[in-house]
Design an enzyme around this catalytic site. Structure first.
Site, PDB file in Angstrom:
ATOM      1  N   GLY A 106       0.692  -1.400  -0.017  1.00 56.13           N
ATOM      2  CA  GLY A 106      -0.038  -0.126   0.162  1.00 56.13           C
ATOM      3  C   GLY A 106       0.945   1.257  -0.106  1.00 56.13           C
ATOM      4  O   GLY A 106       0.558   2.188  -0.626  1.00 56.13           O
ATOM      5  N   CYS A 107       2.017   1.176   0.643  1.00 55.31           N
ATOM      6  CA  CYS A 107       2.869   2.279   0.789  1.00 55.31           C
ATOM      7  C   CYS A 107       2.472   3.396   1.322  1.00 55.31           C
ATOM      8  O   CYS A 107       1.492   3.690   1.346  1.00 55.31           O
ATOM      9  CB  CYS A 107       3.447   2.643  -0.675  1.00 55.31           C
ATOM     10  SG  CYS A 107       5.120   2.411  -0.869  1.00 55.31           S
ATOM     11  N   GLY A 108       3.637   4.172   1.770  1.00 50.34           N
ATOM     12  CA  GLY A 108       3.070   5.434   2.826  1.00 50.34           C
ATOM     13  C   GLY A 108       2.183   5.039   4.037  1.00 50.34           C
ATOM     14  O   GLY A 108       2.529   4.689   5.070  1.00 50.34           O
TER      15      GLY A 108
END
Lengths: 263, 263
Positions: A106-108
């Site tokens: 999903g990142c961040g």
């Protein structure tokens, strides 16, 4: 119980021009360095009580060990603030990844885990036991009261407690909220028992690290006298952990998974 | 100012059986990873505001840099929570010794420093400027008030401020007390100014790490709304730093070096 605190003469100002010298209890904070199989692992700043419990709880929460049987020997040198731990098997990967952050796909926003296996293999806790909100009020009151180390240093000492079958099983204190949590987990593990606690009560703020520890130890309800952070609520929702904060008398805020609480 | 906090619907219990849903502000806590010259250095859990200030203050307090001129470039990726820093010269020794503890010859009790040069070369601060206790009351009141980020999240947010010539120079907020302190130091350094502050004011507890940061930045007076630990007072006495805690209205405790305070 002077081990938790020292006595010190302090200049107390009551208003401009009015002051006295008073002996106060000041909470102790000592650097304690943990060595694993001869290698320096980490230095914790903590109140130097229940150091074995602290070390074992910390290593379990960090997934260096799974239970007390993984440990061959623990030696504590209180004066020098050193803990020597000999593990039967030391998975060096644990050291290499300690404190490292894993970017989830999903990142961040999705970046909340520090353990590679957690990122790979998240299993939200099912709702099994439910708890009367009234019982929680009573338990929190008991934890807040139950202390032979309060007095003048109350402001500087955090407490953590584990609850099983609606009873406080163990309670420990420390200048750091994380350390108090590690101490209660370590205390159960050192008795060669599995952690079957339903609930973790802490006087301190609920940050993401408290949630990570709670998840590692399989505890589905986290209760605090203080406030949770946004990240801790996000993690709690992902893992289906109930987070309750700002418990004051008969008041409380339920931030996630209220299904476990009977109102 | 929603960047400091998110809004979230929370189940508020007012007493057993009585509850409502209410939208509350919850303080943000995000993992921010700092890379130096392409290498991962550390992950901080912080409120994602003033990230450049945070990184610069942190690196200065950790003695990785001495001022902003040591930095070639800083890039902040807020969404991914990454800060890329390119230093002109990266003294790798700093990384190797980060978080390591140095046993002073006194051993045990004397073990308070994390930087090899500090152990070698401790220079206590001389008493130069003196401060009216009344001025400190006024400054603390101003810091406690001055906030566009209070409201519902007040309990979860710490503030730090630097005072120069009896005036608040800069004030920053964070979920972590250390981070708020790093942000105020970083904020001055990023203006390419020297830190000439007389006083650090923090809403949080004074632990040894706050003292270490204050020493690294040359600030001789540390004031808190909360309590200091025994170790922080011990360090303060060694370094001749004035520590004042529990400032409430016109009340305060002076824990070390009262010579700087005009009562």
């Amino acid at each position: 119980m002077i081990i938790l605190a020292i006595f010190k003469k302090v200049l107390q100002v009551k208003e401009s021009g009015v002051f006295t010298k008073k002996e106060l209890r000041i909470v102790r904070e000592n650097p304690i360095t943990i060595y694993i199989n001869g290698e320096e692992f980490v230095t914790l700043l903590c109140t130097p009580t229940h150091l074995k419990e602290l070390a074992v709880g910390f290593l379990a929460a960090e997934k260096i060990i799974t239970n007390a049987n993984d440990i061959k020997e623990i030696l504590v040198d209180k004066d020098k603030g050193l803990i020597w731990i000999e593990l039967k098997v030391y998975r060096k990967i644990a050291k290499a990844t300690y404190g490292k952050r894993y970017l989830t796909s999903g990142c961040g926003k999705g970046t909340v885990f520090y353990h590679l296996n957690d990122v790979m293999d998240i299993k939200p806790f099912p709702v099994v036991n439910k708890f009367e909100v009234e019982t929680i009020f009573t338990l929190v009151k008991a934890v807040a009261k139950k202390t032979d180390e309060k007095g003048e240093t109350a402001g500087g000492i955090h407490k953590a407690a584990l609850v099983e079958d609606n009873k406080v099983q163990v309670i420990k204190s420390d200048v750091g909220r994380h350390n108090a949590v590690d101490k209660v987990f370590g205390s159960i593990l050192l008795q060669n028992k599995e952690i079957k606690a339903d609930m973790l009560i802490t006087t301190g703020r609920i940050s993401s690290e408290i949630l990570t520890k709670s998840y590692a130890m399989g505890v589905p309800v986290v209760v605090s006298l203080s406030t949770p952070t946004a990240l801790s609520i996000e993690i709690a929702e992902n893992l289906n952990i109930t987070v309750i904060g700002y418990v004051r008398g008969k008041k409380a805020n339920i931030y996630s998974v209220p299904e476990r609480i009977i109102l």
